[in-house]
Design an enzyme around this catalytic site. Structure first.
Site, PDB file in Angstrom:
ATOM      1  N   ASP A 194      45.251  36.015  33.650  1.00 39.77           N
ATOM      2  CA  ASP A 194      45.477  35.730  35.070  1.00 39.77           C
ATOM      3  C   ASP A 194      46.769  34.951  35.298  1.00 39.77           C
ATOM      4  OD1 ASP A 194      43.089  36.936  35.474  1.00 39.77           O
ATOM      5  OD2 ASP A 194      42.110  35.232  36.459  1.00 39.77           O
ATOM      6  N   HIS A 237      44.587  33.053  30.383  1.00 40.85           N
ATOM      7  CA  HIS A 237      45.722  32.891  31.302  1.00 40.85           C
ATOM      8  C   HIS A 237      47.036  33.020  30.538  1.00 40.85           C
ATOM      9  CE1 HIS A 237      42.367  30.877  33.354  1.00 40.85           C
ATOM     10  NE2 HIS A 237      42.987  31.181  34.490  1.00 40.85           N
TER      11      HIS A 237
END
Length: 764
Positions: free
Chosen positions: A99, A251
């Site tokens: 992300d 992430h």
């Protein structure tokens, strides 16, 4: 003071009336350029997610309950076409998801690790990062990974309405299309978690997003790498239980991700050893690809978006460098002015100070007053000279005036005053005519709208006691400083011009003898060929020529002259435009001084670079301070931005106060300094930019006549007389109360004046 070199013919009424007023190209271009720069900065701030990001509002009450099969289902939620389906990842299959990217530092490392282990993943990218780093998204697609939407600005969509959701998704999709030429049907909401964590506020958003054609992907296991818990803990968090399939959340942006990269490098082979395979989402679900190629207008629209964003990034980076340069120049200039002006003041105000072995200078002086249509001012000017305490002759050179200027001077009948008439030929020609007719070796030049104090001529010629001095700059002051524009110009003159002259005097590279008050040796003028018509800044031109001939040019602070400043924005614009353009012409004309040697080369080695830097380059870049102020106020950090700007303003205030103290001026006008920095300075910036464009395009300017009121007087003088002239050139004398009377003595406005000398210099 303004001269024209030719008179335009009469306009045809019919033709003039039908002609539309158009914005001049030289004005339109700088305005458009500044608007374009601001637009690029706004786009940059918008893309950098410095507004709109994570802004939350109070949500409406939710009435749509989350179905149980969603809460008990898998991480893939499909609500397209009215469906309500939940999909799980098959056992022993892992879908790695990343992300908040792409990040220029960590995303390439993640991609390299995935490539090393021949694994695919899904990258949920934000529009802001995709717009800034499109090459990374292009690489993701090229290497077989899938990309999904993660909104543009990363807000919590459960706190926003449909309009904001539409905007977030469409702009995010636009960025992906421009970067990789595809559309994607995958979406992950910011701040999402597991399916069973979905609440009644986020479910309506999920349903609405499905109606737009997107599949919502949450996660099964969260590595919590954003906490930076350590590599081992990240691996444990990302490992599903019992060989179950999972969507793993990691992430690749949002901070230091070195633990994520290290964990990923160990995690993939470790999980493969346990029988897991790694695939992107559609591979894991044996579904059609989430990517659809885009062609035609939509593709070009996306590419145009990326092009604009990339341009804004590069332009902003360049502006940031320019801001650093101008900030350094501004601080360096202020420090130089404070230091060297103090040195100058201490040196010239010593009790035992003398200008040279020939002090005091008592020989008579010729004062030249070139005048074109100065009926309202010329009597004040000539009478102020008649009150001089130094022996002088006054030569008023009437340059083809049509308002009876010469008649007014002749009617005064003052001793030692001569009138020389000539056809309109321009100021340099008028001054050269006066030089040819002057009887004395010391020559003072002034403008026809300027008033001298009784001691001005005496103070102005004292530096000629030094035989090395070829020219002297006086202290030009503003008489009409009661208006706001006048007060701003007053600050500019006292601070920007007179502090500068003190600094340049100490450095021995004075760039300009102001046209309002300057003195010259006849020998110096003759050796450089007199006043030149090559530039619109004949005062700067002659000063540079005298420097190059080996003479010294100094500043006499006590030689004060009072002049009338422009009182309207239009007149001020016209005057400063001419000054700026003329200064550029003079710098270009004397550019060879940079390579000259010997005493005459000092101006080229020191003066010309300083003049170019402080009077042309720095003012051109100075708007960056205000542009970035606006940028910082809008996009943040607002507090630090305003604090930095106030710091610069405080530094300017210190310099201004010091300049006012040196010139023995009251500090009351400094109250308008902050407003000057916000409004007046912007006008000067655009004027200088317009001058640059004129110079680069080879444009030509003509002298323009400024309207004068004739209200300027020297401190302590009687009320000034104003004159009016009819169409035949007959002149009436009007006293200060407006009644008509006979010719009498006159003065000039007091020390409550404003900036408006005819010295041709750009805004510093």
């Amino acid at each position: 003071m303004a001269f024209r070199t030719r008179r335009p013919g009469p306009a045809t009424p019919a033709r003039t009336g039908s002609r539309r007023r158009r914005l001049p190209l030289r004005l339109l271009v700088p305005v458009l350029l500044l608007v374009a720069l601001m637009a690029m900065l706004m786009l940059r701030g918008y893309v950098h997610s410095e507004i709109l990001a994570d802004h939350r509002i109070r949500p409406e009450a939710a009435t749509d309950k989350v179905p149980e099969k969603i809460l008990d289902g898998g991480p893939v939620i499909d609500t397209r076409g009215g469906r309500t389906e939940s999909l799980r990842i098959p056992d022993h299959r892992l879908v790695l998801t990343f992300d908040d990217g792409p990040d220029p530092t960590w995303t390439p490392k993640v991609l390299d690790t995935l490539k090393k282990h021949h694994a695919h993943a899904v990258f949920f990218v934000t529009g802001t990062m995709t717009s800034r780093y499109p090459d990374l998204v292009r690489r993701m697609v090229a290497e077989g990974h899938e990309v999904g939407l993660h909104t543009f600005n990363h807000p919590d969509l459960s706190y926003h309405g449909k309009r904001r959701i539409d905007w977030e998704l469409s702009t995010n999709q636009l960025a992906i299309t421009g970067a990789a030429g595809i559309r994607t049907s995958l979406f992950r909401p910011p701040y999402s978690s597991f399916a069973d964590a979905m609440d009644d506020k986020s479910w309506p958003v999920t349903r609405y997003i499905g109606s737009l054609g997107y599949i919502t992907v949450v996660d099964t296991v969260d590595s919590e790498d954003w906490r930076k818990p350590g590599v081992a803990r990240i691996i444990r968090n990302a490992t599903p239980e019992g060989g179950k399939g999972a969507v793993v959340l990691m992430h690749d942006s949002g901070g230091d991700r070195h633990q994520t990269v290290q964990a990923l490098d160990r995690y993939i082979p470790l999980m493969r050893a346990k029988g897991y395979t790694f695939a992107n989402l559609t591979e894991a679900l044996d579904a059609p690809s989430a990517h659809t190629p885009v062609t035609g207008p939509e593709l070009w629209k996306g590419r145009a978006w990326i092009l604009l964003v990339q341009a804004s990034e590069k332009i902003t980076d360049g502006l940031a460098v320019g801001l650093a340069v101008v900030g350094s120049l501004v601080i360096a200039r202020f420090l130089l002015m404070l230091l060297l002006s103090g040195v100058h003041a201490r040196r010239t105000r010593r009790r035992d100070f003398t200008w040279g072995p020939g002090a005091p200078v008592t020989e008579p002086v010729s004062v030249l007053v070139p005048a074109y249509n100065e009926a309202k001012c010329i009597e004040n000017t000539v009478r102020s000279l008649a009150a001089s305490d130094h022996p002088i002759e006054v030569l008023v050179v009437d340059d083809g005036s049509t308002d009876g200027t010469a008649k007014i001077v002749e009617a005064l009948g003052l001793p030692g005053v001569r009138v020389i008439r000539q056809l309109n030929a321009g100021k340099p020609a008028a001054l050269n005519r006066g030089i040819a007719n002057a009887r004395h070796d010391l020559i003072v030049m002034m403008d026809g709208d300027t008033v001298f104090e009784p001691s001005t001529v005496r103070e102005l010629v004292q530096p000629f006691a030094d035989p090395r001095v070829g020219a002297v700059a006086g202290n030009a002051k503003v008489g009409n400083r009661d208006s706001l524009i006048g007060a701003w110009q007053h600050i500019e003159y006292v601070m920007g011009f007179n502090l500068d002259r003190r600094m340049y005097d100490v450095l021995r590279c004075m760039p300009t003898i102001p046209g309002a008050v300057g003195a010259f040796r006849r020998t110096a003028l003759e050796r450089v060929g007199g006043m030149s018509e090559d530039t619109l800044a004949e005062d700067t031109d002659i000063t540079m020529a005298i420097h190059r001939d080996g003479w010294r040019v100094v500043y006499a602070e006590k030689a004060r002259a009072w002049t009338e400043a422009p009182e309207t924005v239009r007149q001020l614009w016209s005057q400063r435009y001419r000054w700026s353009y003329g200064t550029m012409q003079a710098i270009w004309k004397h550019r060879r001084a940079l390579v000259e040697r010997g005493p005459s080369g000092r101006f080229g080695r020191v003066g010309l670079p300083l003049v170019s830097l402080f009077m042309v380059v720095a003012p051109l870049l100075a708007p960056l301070i205000d542009i970035f102020l606006l940028y910082g106020v809008v996009f943040g950090p607002t507090g630090k931005t305003i604090g930095a700007w106030l710091g610069v303003l405080a530094l300017q205030a210190v310099c201004a106060a010091y300049a006012f103290r040196l010139d023995r001026e009251p500090m009351t006008h400094l109250i308008s300094l902050p407003l000057q920095q916000i409004l007046y300075r912007q006008l000067m910036y655009v004027v200088l930019l317009q001058s640059w464009i004129t110079a680069l395009t080879g444009g030509r300017l003509r002298w323009q006549k400024l309207r004068r009121t004739g209200v300027v007087e020297a401190p302590g003088g009687p009320a000034p007389r104003r004159r009016t002239a009819d169409s035949t050139g007959n002149v009436d004398s009007v006293n200060s109360t407006g009644s008509t009377g006979s010719t009498g003595s006159t003065g000039s406005t007091g020390s409550t004046g404003n900036v408006g000398s005819t010295e041709r210099r750009p805004v510093a």
